[in-house]
Design a protein around this motif. Structure first.
Motif, mmCIF file in Angstrom:
data_model
loop_
_atom_site.group_PDB
_atom_site.id
_atom_site.type_symbol
_atom_site.label_atom_id
_atom_site.label_comp_id
_atom_site.label_asym_id
_atom_site.label_seq_id
_atom_site.Cartn_x
_atom_site.Cartn_y
_atom_site.Cartn_z
ATOM 1 N N LEU A 16 -5.921 4.341 -6.079
ATOM 2 C CA LEU A 16 -5.545 2.942 -5.861
ATOM 3 C C LEU A 16 -6.775 2.070 -5.638
ATOM 4 O O LEU A 16 -6.868 0.964 -6.168
ATOM 5 C CB LEU A 16 -4.608 2.819 -4.660
ATOM 6 C CG LEU A 16 -3.182 3.294 -4.866
ATOM 7 C CD1 LEU A 16 -2.424 3.274 -3.557
ATOM 8 C CD2 LEU A 16 -2.479 2.450 -5.903
ATOM 9 N N TYR A 47 0.803 -1.220 0.000
ATOM 10 C CA TYR A 47 0.000 0.000 0.000
ATOM 11 C C TYR A 47 0.842 1.279 0.000
ATOM 12 O O TYR A 47 0.632 2.167 -0.827
ATOM 13 C CB TYR A 47 -0.958 0.012 1.194
ATOM 14 C CG TYR A 47 -1.743 1.292 1.285
ATOM 15 C CD1 TYR A 47 -2.798 1.523 0.412
ATOM 16 C CD2 TYR A 47 -1.396 2.274 2.199
ATOM 17 C CE1 TYR A 47 -3.503 2.700 0.460
ATOM 18 C CE2 TYR A 47 -2.099 3.453 2.251
ATOM 19 C CZ TYR A 47 -3.152 3.669 1.386
ATOM 20 O OH TYR A 47 -3.840 4.842 1.432
ATOM 21 N N THR A 48 1.790 1.391 0.902
ATOM 22 C CA THR A 48 2.590 2.608 1.009
ATOM 23 C C THR A 48 3.409 2.844 -0.257
ATOM 24 O O THR A 48 3.469 3.965 -0.768
ATOM 25 C CB THR A 48 3.525 2.543 2.237
ATOM 26 O OG1 THR A 48 2.728 2.313 3.398
ATOM 27 C CG2 THR A 48 4.318 3.821 2.403
ATOM 28 N N LYS A 72 -5.521 12.231 -5.754
ATOM 29 C CA LYS A 72 -6.003 11.532 -4.562
ATOM 30 C C LYS A 72 -5.537 10.080 -4.658
ATOM 31 O O LYS A 72 -6.280 9.205 -5.112
ATOM 32 C CB LYS A 72 -7.527 11.604 -4.483
ATOM 33 C CG LYS A 72 -8.060 13.015 -4.357
ATOM 34 C CD LYS A 72 -9.564 13.019 -4.307
ATOM 35 C CE LYS A 72 -10.067 14.441 -4.183
ATOM 36 N NZ LYS A 72 -11.524 14.492 -4.193
ATOM 37 N N PRO A 73 -4.296 9.813 -4.249
ATOM 38 C CA PRO A 73 -3.726 8.479 -4.432
ATOM 39 C C PRO A 73 -4.539 7.352 -3.800
ATOM 40 O O PRO A 73 -4.650 6.276 -4.372
ATOM 41 C CB PRO A 73 -2.340 8.565 -3.799
ATOM 42 C CG PRO A 73 -2.101 9.974 -3.484
ATOM 43 C CD PRO A 73 -3.369 10.730 -3.615
ATOM 44 N N ASP A 74 -5.124 7.609 -2.632
ATOM 45 C CA ASP A 74 -5.903 6.557 -1.965
ATOM 46 C C ASP A 74 -7.108 6.149 -2.812
ATOM 47 O O ASP A 74 -7.347 4.960 -3.030
ATOM 48 C CB ASP A 74 -6.371 7.024 -0.584
ATOM 49 C CG ASP A 74 -5.213 7.288 0.353
ATOM 50 O OD1 ASP A 74 -4.224 6.536 0.309
ATOM 51 O OD2 ASP A 74 -5.299 8.250 1.136
ATOM 52 N N ASN A 88 2.731 1.675 -3.313
ATOM 53 C CA ASN A 88 1.814 2.006 -4.406
ATOM 54 C C ASN A 88 1.256 3.416 -4.275
ATOM 55 O O ASN A 88 1.065 4.114 -5.268
ATOM 56 C CB ASN A 88 0.679 0.993 -4.481
ATOM 57 C CG ASN A 88 1.132 -0.293 -5.119
ATOM 58 O OD1 ASN A 88 1.968 -0.291 -6.006
ATOM 59 N ND2 ASN A 88 0.583 -1.399 -4.658
ATOM 60 N N ARG A 89 1.012 3.829 -3.062
ATOM 61 C CA ARG A 89 0.528 5.200 -2.831
ATOM 62 C C ARG A 89 1.574 6.218 -3.304
ATOM 63 O O ARG A 89 1.256 7.204 -3.945
ATOM 64 C CB ARG A 89 0.228 5.381 -1.351
ATOM 65 C CG ARG A 89 -0.526 6.626 -1.017
ATOM 66 C CD ARG A 89 -0.943 6.572 0.460
ATOM 67 N NE ARG A 89 -1.855 7.635 0.745
ATOM 68 C CZ ARG A 89 -1.481 8.876 1.054
ATOM 69 N NH1 ARG A 89 -0.211 9.186 1.110
ATOM 70 N NH2 ARG A 89 -2.381 9.807 1.304
ATOM 71 N N TRP A 140 1.153 8.868 -6.521
ATOM 72 C CA TRP A 140 1.328 10.307 -6.344
ATOM 73 C C TRP A 140 2.529 10.842 -7.118
ATOM 74 O O TRP A 140 2.417 11.802 -7.872
ATOM 75 C CB TRP A 140 1.478 10.609 -4.844
ATOM 76 C CG TRP A 140 1.909 12.006 -4.564
ATOM 77 C CD1 TRP A 140 1.149 13.133 -4.628
ATOM 78 C CD2 TRP A 140 3.234 12.428 -4.199
ATOM 79 N NE1 TRP A 140 1.929 14.230 -4.318
ATOM 80 C CE2 TRP A 140 3.205 13.831 -4.049
ATOM 81 C CE3 TRP A 140 4.428 11.758 -3.980
ATOM 82 C CZ2 TRP A 140 4.325 14.557 -3.693
ATOM 83 C CZ3 TRP A 140 5.539 12.485 -3.618
ATOM 84 C CH2 TRP A 140 5.477 13.863 -3.476
#
Length: 98
Positions: free
Chosen positions: A87, A67-68, A82-84, A70-71, A75
């Motif tokens: 994804l 997650y981190t 809005k990366p969250d 890929n976020r 970005w």
């Protein structure tokens, strides 16, 4: 470099050859295991669209595990405002295709 970083830990290292590897796998392993200078080099070698597609195919579906990372990619490299949300939408599309 990927061999030195043990990206192929599950393979016999003598059996690994770049000629046997497709571009998407090479891109995804580089993004996963190497550092910013090597990732930056990908963008000099391949079109952004190809890198983004490989990232979406191999790394984004891993969800919380990456997650981190890929976020950050969403970005920094792919300009997601809005990366969250971005994804989440990619992951949902991936799950819907299964």
């Amino acid at each position: 470099m990927l061999k030195e970083e043990h990206a192929f830990w599950s393979y016999n290292s003598d059996s690994i050859s770049l000629s046997d590897m497709d571009d998407d796998l090479l891109i995804s392993l580089t993004m996963r295991y190497l550092d910013l200078p090597e990732i930056r080099r990908l963008f000099e070698i391949f079109p952004t669209k190809k890198i983004k597609n490989a990232w979406k195919k191999y790394l984004v579906p891993e969800g919380d595990f990456l997650y981190t990372l890929n976020r950050f990619f969403a970005w920094y490299y792919f300009n997601a405002k809005k990366p969250d949300s971005y994804l989440k939408s990619i992951q949902t599309r991936h799950l819907n295709t299964l």
